[in-house]
Motif scaffolding. Structure first.
Motif, PDB file in Angstrom:
ATOM      1  N   GLY A  58       6.189  -4.591   1.283  1.00 59.29           N
ATOM      2  CA  GLY A  58       5.502  -3.331   1.570  1.00 59.29           C
ATOM      3  C   GLY A  58       4.246  -3.534   2.400  1.00 59.29           C
ATOM      4  O   GLY A  58       3.722  -4.635   2.521  1.00 59.29           O
ATOM      5  N   GLY A  59       3.788  -2.478   2.964  1.00 65.88           N
ATOM      6  CA  GLY A  59       2.611  -2.537   3.821  1.00 65.88           C
ATOM      7  C   GLY A  59       2.969  -2.957   5.230  1.00 65.88           C
ATOM      8  O   GLY A  59       4.152  -3.061   5.596  1.00 65.88           O
ATOM      9  N   SER A  60       1.939  -3.193   6.019  1.00 66.66           N
ATOM     10  CA  SER A  60       2.131  -3.495   7.437  1.00 66.66           C
ATOM     11  C   SER A  60       1.118  -4.510   7.929  1.00 66.66           C
ATOM     12  O   SER A  60       0.008  -4.615   7.395  1.00 66.66           O
ATOM     13  CB  SER A  60       1.965  -2.218   8.270  1.00 66.66           C
ATOM     14  N   LEU A  61       1.519  -5.233   8.951  1.00 69.37           N
ATOM     15  CA  LEU A  61       0.600  -6.115   9.661  1.00 69.37           C
ATOM     16  C   LEU A  61       0.152  -5.346  10.895  1.00 69.37           C
ATOM     17  O   LEU A  61       0.976  -4.933  11.712  1.00 69.37           O
ATOM     18  CB  LEU A  61       1.288  -7.420  10.064  1.00 69.37           C
ATOM     19  N   LEU A  62      -1.159  -5.147  11.020  1.00 67.96           N
ATOM     20  CA  LEU A  62      -1.727  -4.442  12.159  1.00 67.96           C
ATOM     21  C   LEU A  62      -2.362  -5.474  13.079  1.00 67.96           C
ATOM     22  O   LEU A  62      -3.239  -6.237  12.655  1.00 67.96           O
ATOM     23  CB  LEU A  62      -2.772  -3.425  11.696  1.00 67.96           C
ATOM     24  N   GLU A  85      -6.255   2.716   4.272  1.00 70.65           N
ATOM     25  CA  GLU A  85      -5.852   2.598   2.870  1.00 70.65           C
ATOM     26  C   GLU A  85      -6.440   3.735   2.035  1.00 70.65           C
ATOM     27  O   GLU A  85      -5.798   4.208   1.115  1.00 70.65           O
ATOM     28  CB  GLU A  85      -6.223   1.222   2.325  1.00 70.65           C
ATOM     29  N   GLN A  86      -7.644   4.170   2.382  1.00 68.33           N
ATOM     30  CA  GLN A  86      -8.233   5.304   1.640  1.00 68.33           C
ATOM     31  C   GLN A  86      -7.556   6.629   1.977  1.00 68.33           C
ATOM     32  O   GLN A  86      -7.500   7.529   1.170  1.00 68.33           O
ATOM     33  CB  GLN A  86      -9.740   5.392   1.921  1.00 68.33           C
ATOM     34  N   SER A  87      -7.029   6.732   3.210  1.00 69.11           N
ATOM     35  CA  SER A  87      -6.430   8.000   3.631  1.00 69.11           C
ATOM     36  C   SER A  87      -4.910   8.043   3.495  1.00 69.11           C
ATOM     37  O   SER A  87      -4.313   9.088   3.688  1.00 69.11           O
ATOM     38  CB  SER A  87      -6.791   8.281   5.090  1.00 69.11           C
ATOM     39  N   SER A  88      -4.302   6.905   3.140  1.00 70.40           N
ATOM     40  CA  SER A  88      -2.834   6.864   3.144  1.00 70.40           C
ATOM     41  C   SER A  88      -2.202   7.550   1.944  1.00 70.40           C
ATOM     42  O   SER A  88      -1.079   8.034   2.037  1.00 70.40           O
ATOM     43  CB  SER A  88      -2.335   5.423   3.237  1.00 70.40           C
ATOM     44  N   GLY A  89      -2.889   7.580   0.821  1.00 70.58           N
ATOM     45  CA  GLY A  89      -2.315   8.214  -0.361  1.00 70.58           C
ATOM     46  C   GLY A  89      -0.956   7.654  -0.740  1.00 70.58           C
ATOM     47  O   GLY A  89      -0.081   8.366  -1.179  1.00 70.58           O
ATOM     48  N   GLY A  90      -0.766   6.325  -0.497  1.00 70.93           N
ATOM     49  CA  GLY A  90       0.495   5.689  -0.841  1.00 70.93           C
ATOM     50  C   GLY A  90       1.583   5.853   0.194  1.00 70.93           C
ATOM     51  O   GLY A  90       2.714   5.490  -0.053  1.00 70.93           O
ATOM     52  N   ARG A  91       1.222   6.428   1.369  1.00 69.18           N
ATOM     53  CA  ARG A  91       2.240   6.618   2.423  1.00 69.18           C
ATOM     54  C   ARG A  91       2.598   5.312   3.061  1.00 69.18           C
ATOM     55  O   ARG A  91       1.857   4.435   3.250  1.00 69.18           O
ATOM     56  CB  ARG A  91       1.718   7.563   3.513  1.00 69.18           C
ATOM     57  N   TRP A 109      -5.915  -2.283  25.941  1.00 71.50           N
ATOM     58  CA  TRP A 109      -6.126  -2.372  24.494  1.00 71.50           C
ATOM     59  C   TRP A 109      -4.841  -1.922  23.819  1.00 71.50           C
ATOM     60  O   TRP A 109      -4.189  -0.978  24.288  1.00 71.50           O
ATOM     61  CB  TRP A 109      -7.259  -1.446  24.067  1.00 71.50           C
ATOM     62  N   SER A 110      -4.479  -2.553  22.705  1.00 71.54           N
ATOM     63  CA  SER A 110      -3.258  -2.129  22.026  1.00 71.54           C
ATOM     64  C   SER A 110      -3.313  -2.399  20.529  1.00 71.54           C
ATOM     65  O   SER A 110      -4.097  -3.228  20.055  1.00 71.54           O
ATOM     66  CB  SER A 110      -2.039  -2.843  22.618  1.00 71.54           C
ATOM     67  N   TYR A 111      -2.448  -1.659  19.824  1.00 76.41           N
ATOM     68  CA  TYR A 111      -2.180  -1.887  18.409  1.00 76.41           C
ATOM     69  C   TYR A 111      -0.685  -2.085  18.264  1.00 76.41           C
ATOM     70  O   TYR A 111       0.108  -1.309  18.807  1.00 76.41           O
ATOM     71  CB  TYR A 111      -2.597  -0.679  17.559  1.00 76.41           C
ATOM     72  N   GLU A 112      -0.310  -3.110  17.540  1.00 72.46           N
ATOM     73  CA  GLU A 112       1.085  -3.364  17.201  1.00 72.46           C
ATOM     74  C   GLU A 112       1.179  -3.319  15.684  1.00 72.46           C
ATOM     75  O   GLU A 112       0.308  -3.856  14.987  1.00 72.46           O
ATOM     76  CB  GLU A 112       1.492  -4.735  17.728  1.00 72.46           C
ATOM     77  N   ILE A 113       2.219  -2.697  15.181  1.00 68.08           N
ATOM     78  CA  ILE A 113       2.389  -2.508  13.738  1.00 68.08           C
ATOM     79  C   ILE A 113       3.735  -3.094  13.330  1.00 68.08           C
ATOM     80  O   ILE A 113       4.773  -2.721  13.876  1.00 68.08           O
ATOM     81  CB  ILE A 113       2.335  -1.004  13.381  1.00 68.08           C
ATOM     82  N   ASN A 114       3.708  -4.024  12.376  1.00 66.40           N
ATOM     83  CA  ASN A 114       4.928  -4.664  11.885  1.00 66.40           C
ATOM     84  C   ASN A 114       4.969  -4.564  10.359  1.00 66.40           C
ATOM     85  O   ASN A 114       3.962  -4.816   9.697  1.00 66.40           O
ATOM     86  CB  ASN A 114       4.954  -6.151  12.274  1.00 66.40           C
ATOM     87  N   ALA A 115       6.144  -4.217   9.826  1.00 70.77           N
ATOM     88  CA  ALA A 115       6.323  -4.180   8.374  1.00 70.77           C
ATOM     89  C   ALA A 115       6.225  -5.595   7.819  1.00 70.77           C
ATOM     90  O   ALA A 115       6.601  -6.560   8.488  1.00 70.77           O
ATOM     91  CB  ALA A 115       7.678  -3.578   8.027  1.00 70.77           C
ATOM     92  N   ASN A 127      -2.237  -1.945   3.496  1.00 70.30           N
ATOM     93  CA  ASN A 127      -1.338  -1.391   2.488  1.00 70.30           C
ATOM     94  C   ASN A 127      -1.032   0.065   2.833  1.00 70.30           C
ATOM     95  O   ASN A 127      -1.553   1.001   2.213  1.00 70.30           O
ATOM     96  CB  ASN A 127      -1.968  -1.507   1.100  1.00 70.30           C
ATOM     97  N   ALA A 128      -0.213   0.235   3.862  1.00 72.96           N
ATOM     98  CA  ALA A 128       0.199   1.567   4.311  1.00 72.96           C
ATOM     99  C   ALA A 128       1.437   1.430   5.185  1.00 72.96           C
ATOM    100  O   ALA A 128       1.689   0.368   5.757  1.00 72.96           O
ATOM    101  CB  ALA A 128      -0.929   2.241   5.094  1.00 72.96           C
ATOM    102  N   ALA A 129       2.161   2.505   5.296  1.00 73.73           N
ATOM    103  CA  ALA A 129       3.355   2.532   6.133  1.00 73.73           C
ATOM    104  C   ALA A 129       2.973   2.549   7.612  1.00 73.73           C
ATOM    105  O   ALA A 129       1.926   3.082   7.998  1.00 73.73           O
ATOM    106  CB  ALA A 129       4.192   3.766   5.804  1.00 73.73           C
TER     107      ALA A 129
END
Length: 184
Positions: free
Chosen positions: A122-126, A178-184, A112-118, A20-22
């Motif tokens: 809302g939120g993202s799939l990591l 999620e704890q550090s996103s502050g709704g971002r 190693w990689s991270y892919e981020i999809n909306a 649950n973050a951008a």
């Protein structure tokens, strides 16, 4: 499974989790390799040693630790050790990837990689991936004196270890982000 060069990949493991973050915030977290000790089961952090931190071509020295109970019968590195890796993809908000280097500083087929999809609503799939094509210097050393049966046993158990590490990393990342996103 065949890799990019049409050869069998030794490892191709991934996991995914909804966060649950951008995407941009997630990217900022996962591309901060010195902070990875907060979520990685092996990497305890480290430092950027050349290039612009997080940019393609930048080199990171990782400080790692592995306990004696990880595939205990195999001749793997135990205790503390260091690695170097080179950033190979850096697409803010979407993708971050790094390739492990060998002792001569050459890039290996160990990525190693991270892919981020909306995601809708809302939120993202990591997605966290690890793939290895040609055996790395380390894998060649581990398997050099193993017979075919032991080598296959090692690859099976190491794949399971990688899956567990990726799942744990993703769970820790989700909590941290999620704890550090502050709704971002």
């Amino acid at each position: 499974m065949l890799g990019a060069k049409g050869r069998r990949e030794l490892f191709a493991v991934h996991g995914e989790i909804e966060v649950n973050a951008a995407g941009q915030h997630i990217y900022e977290v996962v591309s901060d390799l010195p902070a990875s000790g907060r979520w990685s089961p092996e990497c305890r952090g480290g430092e950027w040693i050349s290039g612009t931190p997080g940019a393609v071509g930048a080199v990171f020295r990782g400080d790692n630790v592995r306990s004696d109970d990880v595939v205990p019968w195999a001749p793997v590195v135990r205790g503390e050790w260091q690695t170097t890796a080179e950033v190979v993809r850096a697409a803010p908000g979407r993708m971050f990837a790094w390739a492990m280097r060998d002792s001569a500083g050459e890039r290996q087929e160990s990525v190693w990689s991270y892919e981020i999809n909306a995601v809708p609503g809302g939120g993202s799939l990591l997605i966290h991936r690890f793939r290895m094509g040609e055996a790395t210097e380390g894998i060649r050393g581990i398997t050099a004196d193993l017979d075919a049966e032991a080598t296959e046993r090692f690859f099976t158990q190491w794949t399971e270890k990688l899956r567990g590490d990726i799942e744990l990393t993703l769970a820790r990342l989700k909590t941290f982000i999620e704890q550090s996103s502050g709704g971002r």
